[in-house]
Design a protein around this motif. Sequence first.
Motif, short mmCIF file in Angstrom:
data_model
loop_
_atom_site.label_atom_id
_atom_site.label_comp_id
_atom_site.label_asym_id
_atom_site.label_seq_id
_atom_site.Cartn_x
_atom_site.Cartn_y
_atom_site.Cartn_z
N GLU A 61 0.82 -1.21 0.00
CA GLU A 61 0.00 0.00 0.00
C GLU A 61 0.85 1.26 0.00
O GLU A 61 0.33 2.36 0.17
CB GLU A 61 -0.92 0.03 1.23
N ALA A 62 2.16 1.09 -0.15
CA ALA A 62 3.08 2.22 0.01
C ALA A 62 2.72 3.38 -0.90
O ALA A 62 2.84 4.54 -0.52
CB ALA A 62 4.50 1.75 -0.25
N ASN A 63 2.26 3.08 -2.11
CA ASN A 63 2.02 4.13 -3.08
C ASN A 63 0.53 4.28 -3.39
O ASN A 63 0.14 4.49 -4.53
CB ASN A 63 2.84 3.78 -4.35
N ALA A 64 -0.31 4.14 -2.35
CA ALA A 64 -1.76 4.19 -2.55
C ALA A 64 -2.17 5.49 -3.25
O ALA A 64 -1.55 6.52 -2.99
CB ALA A 64 -2.45 4.10 -1.19
N PRO A 65 -3.18 5.47 -4.14
CA PRO A 65 -4.03 4.33 -4.48
C PRO A 65 -3.48 3.43 -5.59
O PRO A 65 -4.22 2.65 -6.17
CB PRO A 65 -5.31 5.02 -4.97
N PHE A 66 -2.17 3.53 -5.85
CA PHE A 66 -1.57 2.61 -6.83
C PHE A 66 -1.17 1.34 -6.07
O PHE A 66 0.02 1.13 -5.79
CB PHE A 66 -0.40 3.28 -7.54
N TYR A 67 -2.17 0.55 -5.74
CA TYR A 67 -1.92 -0.63 -4.91
C TYR A 67 -1.25 -1.73 -5.73
O TYR A 67 -1.49 -1.85 -6.93
CB TYR A 67 -3.23 -1.16 -4.34
N TYR A 487 -11.30 8.10 -9.70
CA TYR A 487 -11.79 7.04 -8.81
C TYR A 487 -11.55 7.28 -7.33
O TYR A 487 -12.17 6.62 -6.51
CB TYR A 487 -11.16 5.70 -9.20
N PHE A 488 -10.63 8.17 -7.00
CA PHE A 488 -10.28 8.29 -5.58
C PHE A 488 -10.45 9.70 -5.04
O PHE A 488 -9.71 10.12 -4.17
CB PHE A 488 -8.84 7.79 -5.35
N SER A 489 -11.43 10.43 -5.57
CA SER A 489 -11.57 11.79 -5.08
C SER A 489 -12.97 12.10 -4.55
O SER A 489 -13.23 13.20 -4.09
CB SER A 489 -11.20 12.78 -6.19
N PRO A 497 -8.59 8.28 0.89
CA PRO A 497 -9.48 8.18 -0.28
C PRO A 497 -9.80 6.72 -0.61
O PRO A 497 -8.93 5.87 -0.55
CB PRO A 497 -8.64 8.79 -1.41
N VAL A 498 -11.08 6.47 -0.93
CA VAL A 498 -11.48 5.11 -1.29
C VAL A 498 -12.03 5.10 -2.72
O VAL A 498 -12.39 6.15 -3.26
CB VAL A 498 -12.55 4.55 -0.32
N TYR A 499 -12.11 3.93 -3.29
CA TYR A 499 -12.57 3.78 -4.68
C TYR A 499 -14.06 4.10 -4.80
O TYR A 499 -14.88 3.49 -4.11
CB TYR A 499 -12.30 2.34 -5.16
N PHE A 500 -14.38 5.02 -5.68
CA PHE A 500 -15.79 5.33 -5.96
C PHE A 500 -16.13 4.84 -7.36
O PHE A 500 -15.43 5.15 -8.33
CB PHE A 500 -16.03 6.83 -5.83
N SER A 501 -17.22 4.11 -7.44
CA SER A 501 -17.59 3.43 -8.69
C SER A 501 -18.25 4.33 -9.72
O SER A 501 -18.33 3.97 -10.89
CB SER A 501 -18.56 2.30 -8.35
N GLY A 502 -18.79 5.46 -9.27
CA GLY A 502 -19.60 6.28 -10.18
C GLY A 502 -21.08 5.93 -10.09
O GLY A 502 -21.92 6.60 -10.68
N ASP A 503 -21.41 4.86 -9.35
CA ASP A 503 -22.81 4.45 -9.19
C ASP A 503 -23.35 4.91 -7.84
O ASP A 503 -22.61 4.99 -6.86
CB ASP A 503 -22.93 2.92 -9.23
N GLY A 504 -24.65 5.15 -7.82
CA GLY A 504 -25.34 5.36 -6.57
C GLY A 504 -26.01 4.05 -6.16
O GLY A 504 -26.24 3.17 -6.99
N ALA A 505 -26.29 3.92 -4.86
CA ALA A 505 -26.95 2.69 -4.40
C ALA A 505 -27.64 2.97 -3.08
O ALA A 505 -27.44 4.02 -2.46
CB ALA A 505 -25.93 1.57 -4.25
#
Length: 651
Positions: A61-67, A487-489, A497-505
Amino acid sequence: MSESVQTFFPSREVARRANIKNMCEYQDLRLEAEENYEGFWDRLARENIDWFEPYNKVLDEANAPFYKWFTGGKLNVAHQCLDRHLKDRKNKAAIIFEGEPGDKRVLTYLELHYEVNKTANLLKNKFKIQKGDRVVIYMPMIPEAAITMLACARIGAIHSVVFGGFSSEALRDRVIDAKAKMVITADGAYRRGKPYLLKPMVDEALKEGCECVESVLIVERNGQDIDYVPGRDYVYNELVENESPVCEAEPMESEDPLFLLYTSGSTGKPKGVQHSQAGYILWAQMTMKWVFDMKESDTFWCTADVGWITGHTYILYGPLAVGGTTVMYEGVPVYPDAGRLWRMVEEYKVDQFYTAPTLIRLLHKVGADEPAKYDLSSLRILGTVGEPINPDAWMWYYDTIGGSRCPIVDTWWQTETGGHMISPLPGATPIKPGSATFPLPGICAEVIDEEGNKKAPGEKGLLCVTKPWPSMIRTIWGDPDRFESSYFSAAKVDGKPVYFSGDGAVYDEEGYIWITGRVDDVINVSGHRMGTAEIEAAIGNCEKVAEVAVVGKPDALKGESVFAYVVLKGEDTLIKEMDVVQEINKVITKEIGPIAKADAIKFVPGLPKTRSGKIMRRILRSLAKGEEITQDVSTLEDPTIVDKIQASMKE
Ligand code: WTA
């Protein structure tokens, strides 16, 4: 989401045979991941991948979000999909192909291995394709699409498959962006009973700016007359016969790119989604076992095109990684009649059938009586993907196709996720029509707000994935900044920052997840994902168009349709409108492909914009649906514009 939805429980018969037999087993797996996240993935990777060399770190995870996942490990995806099955399954059917005219071809694992090796040698020896080179594959749905993809994987070349329905300009953009060294295509294929051509599209694409392409390899499929450019174009079928069927699989690092696949975002040009080797293939394999409950004797059929992520993961890589049999069909699903697919299910005794809601709705509409003519009793599991499925279509699929005995796995995922993320497990999860149910074990998909707070039942939120997972997108090819900002903003959890899909739910009271659709400017037409910005850019190229805004309008058959608001240049608009409609669709077909054609084009005097010039798409979406405008329009630059647009739409 409706309050009165019925819940369907897995039958004893399905559950008894299933790889995950009940909710306790599912919860155990989830718990295992929760208690020791890396330990969970470590176990799966050790148990399921045939490593050439072991990895030394599970998650970096050193270079997150480039996991990074499984770093230091070496493997080869073609080896994982072919070689390791030769001991026990060499004479088992790997691919069952049916062409639209009815021609058939079965490739056993041994035969597929031969073909892939010969092709790999051809790419390597004659065309000097090396590890890391990009190869664009623009092919119809024929076995050579699979063979060339696997040949790339074998030698470590990065394939970028471009859907055969895309136009030459769309192809050109993707070739240039990836700086592809080679394009593999076919003379053409069959569609609706007629041969059509692909090669001329490649010629057109390569006319400008594609100096990177050194050679074009052409698979002969329908024998139509095509032009050959000497020194650039080569016929696959002739050359491949001279190659040796022995080809070492290149040892690849876990994190070396396996492929690029371009997909639409909310702005600008398509994004080259980059996937890795180990993480991708691991998840393709796990989801085949868990979600499709794949068994040794199963015949699996996914009706997608290999040009989309569904085709990559669930026609090719997933089914072959587990040593399964995968069905591939070349043509139109309703040719020569709406019973085509059901006839094939009967003939090949298909166990799992995976398709898009759009196709289910179409087959329901045009051929509700067709299924009764065929024996569909081999089916055990049905699947859907690509868009939310409406209860009507679900019930028809469940009762008429599945004989009320097959669970439907409504799988939510994306090009970027590599494989399924939220889905029922056929032997375990009680299903509700229209819900993708729960995240798979190890997948931390959650409905949250921007600050990371989990939404309460009934409250809409952002569908995010709060921990990295092995098959996630690694970056956008050549544009790491766009990867982060796309994806991470949108949301953070504990400040990260976490991955956002672009979808609502939204969750229901029982914690089921219901996808409410995209919250960005991406629309989903017949399960095809398109950016409104891309379509607008194409329409904007028409000479007579001053301004344009495109929105998605709900459509009973296609899910969404393309609805364009167009402002013309100059005064004499009435005279122009007639030819502009034709020109607009011509230009969309040319720049993107016929799948993006506008279903409705409305000529309007202006667009609703804020004072800062931002187009208020919410208003346009409401107007397209014929809804009353309840939003406050006083902040618009011209508050009267909404009435004017409404008036012009009535004309
Ligand atoms: C939508 C296709 C509801 C969603 C695999 C997502 C879905 C986009 C479902 C990705 C589903 C996919 N229910 N919506 N089961 N599956 N979607 O990249 O909006 O072509 O973001 O990947 O399709 O489309 P893509």
